[in-house]
Design an enzyme around this catalytic site. Sequence first.
Site, PDB file in Angstrom:
ATOM      1  N   CYS A 252       0.838  -1.187   0.000  1.00  0.00           N
ATOM      2  CA  CYS A 252       0.000   0.000   0.000  1.00  0.00           C
ATOM      3  C   CYS A 252       0.880   1.246   0.000  1.00  0.00           C
ATOM      4  CB  CYS A 252      -0.937   0.094   1.195  1.00  0.00           C
ATOM      5  SG  CYS A 252      -2.131  -1.228   1.270  1.00  0.00           S
TER       6      CYS A 252
ATOM      7  N   ARG B  81       4.286  -0.569  -4.544  1.00  0.00           N
ATOM      8  CA  ARG B  81       3.943  -1.014  -3.190  1.00  0.00           C
ATOM      9  C   ARG B  81       2.633  -1.793  -3.149  1.00  0.00           C
ATOM     10  NH1 ARG B  81       6.756   1.723   0.767  1.00  0.00           N
ATOM     11  NH2 ARG B  81       5.161   1.124   2.268  1.00  0.00           N
TER      12      ARG B  81
ATOM     13  N   TRP C  57      -2.689  -2.810  -1.651  1.00  0.00           N
ATOM     14  CA  TRP C  57      -2.374  -4.235  -1.716  1.00  0.00           C
ATOM     15  C   TRP C  57      -3.250  -4.849  -0.633  1.00  0.00           C
ATOM     16  CZ3 TRP C  57      -0.520  -8.173   1.422  1.00  0.00           C
ATOM     17  CH2 TRP C  57      -0.037  -9.315   0.774  1.00  0.00           C
TER      18      TRP C  57
ATOM     19  N   ASN D 254      -2.103   2.390   5.466  1.00  0.00           N
ATOM     20  CA  ASN D 254      -1.201   1.303   5.081  1.00  0.00           C
ATOM     21  C   ASN D 254      -0.871   0.550   6.360  1.00  0.00           C
ATOM     22  OD1 ASN D 254       0.981  -0.265   4.206  1.00  0.00           O
ATOM     23  ND2 ASN D 254       2.414   1.433   4.317  1.00  0.00           N
ATOM     24  N   GLY D 255      -1.251  -0.723   6.441  1.00  0.00           N
ATOM     25  CA  GLY D 255      -0.977  -1.498   7.647  1.00  0.00           C
ATOM     26  C   GLY D 255      -2.153  -2.414   7.947  1.00  0.00           C
TER      27      GLY D 255
ATOM     28  N   GLU E 218      17.465 -18.382  -5.916  1.00  0.00           N
ATOM     29  CA  GLU E 218      17.126 -17.043  -6.394  1.00  0.00           C
ATOM     30  C   GLU E 218      16.644 -17.086  -7.852  1.00  0.00           C
ATOM     31  OE1 GLU E 218      16.491 -14.374  -5.064  1.00  0.00           O
ATOM     32  OE2 GLU E 218      16.762 -12.819  -6.574  1.00  0.00           O
TER      33      GLU E 218
ATOM     34  N   LYS F 140      12.971 -15.754  -8.972  1.00  0.00           N
ATOM     35  CA  LYS F 140      12.731 -14.766 -10.040  1.00  0.00           C
ATOM     36  C   LYS F 140      11.762 -15.342 -11.056  1.00  0.00           C
ATOM     37  CE  LYS F 140      13.879 -11.989  -8.451  1.00  0.00           C
ATOM     38  NZ  LYS F 140      14.599 -11.625  -7.269  1.00  0.00           N
TER      39      LYS F 140
ATOM     40  N   GLU G 254       8.146 -15.527  -9.596  1.00  0.00           N
ATOM     41  CA  GLU G 254       7.547 -14.209  -9.379  1.00  0.00           C
ATOM     42  C   GLU G 254       7.015 -13.565 -10.639  1.00  0.00           C
ATOM     43  OE1 GLU G 254       9.605 -11.364  -6.265  1.00  0.00           O
ATOM     44  OE2 GLU G 254      11.055 -12.340  -7.561  1.00  0.00           O
TER      45      GLU G 254
ATOM     46  N   HIS H 170      18.025 -37.596  -4.758  1.00  0.00           N
ATOM     47  CA  HIS H 170      17.291 -37.973  -3.543  1.00  0.00           C
ATOM     48  C   HIS H 170      15.792 -37.728  -3.685  1.00  0.00           C
ATOM     49  CE1 HIS H 170      21.058 -38.765  -1.572  1.00  0.00           C
ATOM     50  NE2 HIS H 170      21.486 -37.559  -1.919  1.00  0.00           N
TER      51      HIS H 170
ATOM     52  N   LYS I 113       6.136  -4.708  -3.585  1.00  0.00           N
ATOM     53  CA  LYS I 113       7.578  -4.675  -3.342  1.00  0.00           C
ATOM     54  C   LYS I 113       7.924  -4.633  -1.858  1.00  0.00           C
ATOM     55  CE  LYS I 113      11.893  -3.162  -5.032  1.00  0.00           C
ATOM     56  NZ  LYS I 113      12.309  -4.516  -5.415  1.00  0.00           N
TER      57      LYS I 113
HETATM   58  C1  F6R Z   1      11.975 -10.983  -4.630  1.00  0.00           C
HETATM   59  C2  F6R Z   1      11.617  -9.910  -3.750  1.00  0.00           C
HETATM   60  C3  F6R Z   1      11.203 -10.232  -2.358  1.00  0.00           C
HETATM   61  C4  F6R Z   1      12.021  -9.369  -1.391  1.00  0.00           C
HETATM   62  C5  F6R Z   1      11.526  -9.565   0.049  1.00  0.00           C
HETATM   63  C6  F6R Z   1      12.350  -8.762   1.035  1.00  0.00           C
HETATM   64  O1  F6R Z   1      12.276 -10.526  -5.909  1.00  0.00           O
HETATM   65  O2  F6R Z   1      11.661  -8.776  -4.121  1.00  0.00           O
HETATM   66  O3  F6R Z   1      11.368 -11.574  -2.076  1.00  0.00           O
HETATM   67  O4  F6R Z   1      13.357  -9.709  -1.516  1.00  0.00           O
HETATM   68  O5  F6R Z   1      10.188  -9.182   0.133  1.00  0.00           O
HETATM   69  O6  F6R Z   1      12.306  -7.402   0.739  1.00  0.00           O
HETATM   70  P1  F6R Z   1      13.325  -6.394   1.406  1.00  0.00           P
HETATM   71  O7  F6R Z   1      14.672  -6.699   0.878  1.00  0.00           O
HETATM   72  O8  F6R Z   1      12.845  -5.035   1.017  1.00  0.00           O
HETATM   73  O9  F6R Z   1      13.251  -6.632   2.879  1.00  0.00           O
END
Ligand code: F6R
Length: 618
Positions: A2, A27, A74, A100-101, A490, A494, A497, A513, A613
């Site tokens: 948000c 956000r 969000w 937001n919260g 990772e 990616k 996501e 395994h 994000k």
């Molecule tokens: C993956 C991604 C999320 C963040 C996670 C932590 O691409 O963006 O998995 O890495 O939400 O976010 P931060 O680093 O802002 O604490």
Amino acid sequence: MCGIVGYVGRADAAPILLDGLRRLEYRGYDSAGVAIVDGDHVEIRKCAGRIASLAKLVSENPAPGLFGVSHTRWATHGKVNDENAHPHFDASGKIALVHNGVIENYQALKEQLIQNGDTNFRSDTDTEVLAHLIGNIYRQFDGKDSKARLVNAVRAALKRVIGTYGIALVHADIANFMVGARRGSPLVLGVGKDENFLASDVSAIVAHTRDAIYLNDFDVVAVERDKFEISSLDGVSGQHPVSKVEFSAEDIKKGDYPHYMLKEIFEQPDSVRDAMRGRLTYEECTAKLGGLNMTPAELRDVARIVLTGCGTALHAAMVGEYLIEQLANIPTEVEFASEFRHRNTPMTPDTLVFAISQSGETADTLGALRESRRKGYRTLGICNNVASTIARESDGGVYMHAGPEIGVAATKSFTSQLVILTLIGLLLGRMRNLSTAQGSRIITGLEALPEQIEEVLKLSDRIKAIVKKYADVSGMLFFGRQFNYPIALEGALKMKEITYLFAEGHPSAELKHGIIALVRPDLPSVFIAPDDTVFSKNVNNIEQVKARKGPIIAITSGNGAKQLKGLVNEIIEIPAVLDPVSPALTVIPLQLFAYHLAVELGRDVDKPRNLAKSVTVE
Ligand code: F6R
């Protein structure tokens, strides 16, 4: 999670609020709205969907006025629809609130309001309950000074709230005035000339002012055009420093790139340089990290390290574990931030904790940091957002200096985190048994990275061509060993996501395994197999997949390409790189792979479904 923008000034509020929301869309982006005071009433425009839908609504049905609040959502409580979009009115329709919260006790508060005859709820949200509560208290309070009355009502309402909030609100009868408050969700006051702003993040307002005041938990701020007053929930006035925002509006533009994610992938030579700039000492073959606020003796006495974070930051922590244990021989534990707080991790008094977070606002990571500090452990932050809550609440730390990261999928912040963890490993190693020659090798490896990343970025078109061949796969498996096992995780993250395809990452040897049962022609395996000390072991696992007719894509270096020719379907060759530094290079093709596949599949790369994000809820 948000985004909030508020404005009070002399300009038409709507375009400023909409522009700010566009900057905060990362956000959350499932619905959006604005509330603008026009004379003696509040005009609300809101709808499910992106800011573009809201902008259309506002252009069809303008909301004139010089002050107002706005929101991009969000969803946490209540499904995504027009009614649940913010802003929300109180029962009188005079107060409009954005939030937001999460108000955890909203059900109990709602029942009390309903018992008192306040039944006019239009949404399923916790936010509307807070708007009603503030309005209810405001009506009970006396006093000629309606501004003070509103601020007092906000304070009284927030004292009854259990949960987290960043809020902004306006009242139809109080001209050129808005109130903000925060607890657990970020809120910044932008100080302009004859205009002031509230926002969840400075990127929303940096086009108008670079003077910002980062509010603290339990701050309440009364904002007018030419003044503001910050006080506590108990009404005690406070002074806060004005900070200069480090970046400009230019820095948060996409430029010629079709997506922020691609721009940020291509910024990595520079962001990696910035992460190590001024932090290497050639004479002593070590790193210099003054922000840790630790004496040499304290650094030497660290007996144990805990690295914590979420998502991509957690994957960086996992590489950090390999790095710190190899370079400094200090037992290092990686903890999911969300688990750390709720379990009893054994800690010795000389344990050092690092909370890793790009945004510095992730609720789970912040919770872990607070728990660790509450128990008296020295807790440091590795953050990108300089003014973030984690950065401010930690005992010290290292900034990433990666610049704003807007794409929801983390890319450049990850490689910056890897560089910083290598610097930490180097520093701690050189306080112990790492020789000058070994230290010097790490420095050389680090310094080569930016140019090597540039080389890998040149492979973008080739990766795009490979992706076209694999556009109809049902998913993908990722494998790596040692430093590159977290890179397999990772790469899979990616992929999940932004392409929404099934993807899993594993240590290569785990294949046999159980995972090998998944191998089939429409599920390619991506092996991260640079020419390192475990290359031949990776080749064994590649053979196992090949024997079962699984397509294989290999990322390799040095002599690896020659050895893998004929064995794998695709080879992506990267420059030869020192083992501990390799993750910052091997991850780049995986970022590009996920990006190009997502574009090929027509996904919304910068705003993938269901994600946001900055995850400021638990
Ligand atoms: C993956 C991604 C999320 C963040 C996670 C932590 O691409 O963006 O998995 O890495 O939400 O976010 P931060 O680093 O802002 O604490």
